[in-house]
Design an enzyme around this catalytic site. Sequence first.
Site: not given
Length: 455
Positions: A425-427, A429, A249
Amino acid sequence: MIEDFRLPDLGEGLPEAELVQWLVDEGDEVALNQTIAEVETAKAVVELPSPHAGVIAKLHAAAGDVVEVGSVFVSFRLGDDSAAQDPADENGAAADDEENRPNLVGYGAAPRSSARPQRRRRGTAARTAEVDTAVLEAAPHDALHAVEHDATDTPPERPRSTPPVRAYAKQLGIDLALVEASGAAGIITRADVEAYAERVGVTGDTASAAPEPAPHREVTSDERETRAAIRGVRKHTAEAMVRSAFTAPHVTTFLTVDVTATTELLASFRADRSLQDHRIGILAVAAKAVCLALRRHPELNSAWDADAGEIVTHHYVNLGIAAATQRGLVVPNIREAQEMTLPELADAIGDLAATARAGRTSPADMSGGTFSITNVGVFGVDAGTPILNPGEAGILAVGAVRKQPWEYHGDIALRDVITLALSFDHRLVDGEQGSKFLRDVGDIMREPGRVMLFG
């Protein structure tokens, strides 16, 4: 005896490769480890060394063919009638071939002798025709002797150099066989080429010329569309970007920064004679800022290992630099970039770009990256939303430096301004972590002296 050589797995796990060109013909005698062909995988152009000393019996593909890994690529004729046997080898050619057979995943073998493999020329007339007459007339005695020696029965050594140096020599029209090597292990350096060019009166004006555009087919007036096969780097890039976009994401955040202090510092570097051999630009400063900021924000230097159910945090920086080439986008990386000084980073970026433009980036150079930078400013673009390189948590887009009215010490002044865009990467960060990382990068580029605070 006929020995078939099958296209090996080049260490990338890729199922096929495209034949770029043969460097030998049927009937040619070749030495062990002599480069016989160039093939293009989905990642890079790779030189294939010969696994045998013998005679080329049959070439099983033509330039442009896509060859599956494991299929017969070339056939060799081996035996006393096709390749000279070492008289000191009492066990004969079979024993010699057994010992020197290469590991095809890796790939290449070192012969027992400490001497480098020799490449046989196709004849005195053909070899002499390759040498520019004007260069020969201007060449000193030792260079002429090198050409004369090429016509003897003893085949000459294949010049050893790096891809950027070969590309530079080609631009100048210089045959590397005439250049004396000063580098370690007999490697011809750029300085060697420049020294030879000066001796024979070849100008270096073409060295800074832009690469020639890729050839294209002229479209006739009644042709409404053209089609090209999806393969090579373009195919790999498309697959990687789709995988990245639909797996990680993405979130992108932007920061516009006054970098006048940095551009003034770079101007002082250009005026410093001790730094004139290093082309230190804004990209090198951004690279240094990224390496320093990653120390404080290791989340941006991590990877999501779904198979193991783990988050892998890297305590080193293999910094990817996106490079636009005629073959498509490649992202080779600078190993252990966190250990480099600013001039060293600038040199590494320059070498990486030259190698990429020459189409000689190796697959190994494009694997194992931990964070990437893309310089969209070189195209006059201010910002973008870059897609992550698969397996990495962050990528920074560096925009163009522009003169703009800017608030400065309570007044409006014309300043050098740049926009930075960070995708992450929102997983791995969170928004806070990504924003703080980008702020730290921007602070270093706004005030280069702030690097003193990053211990």
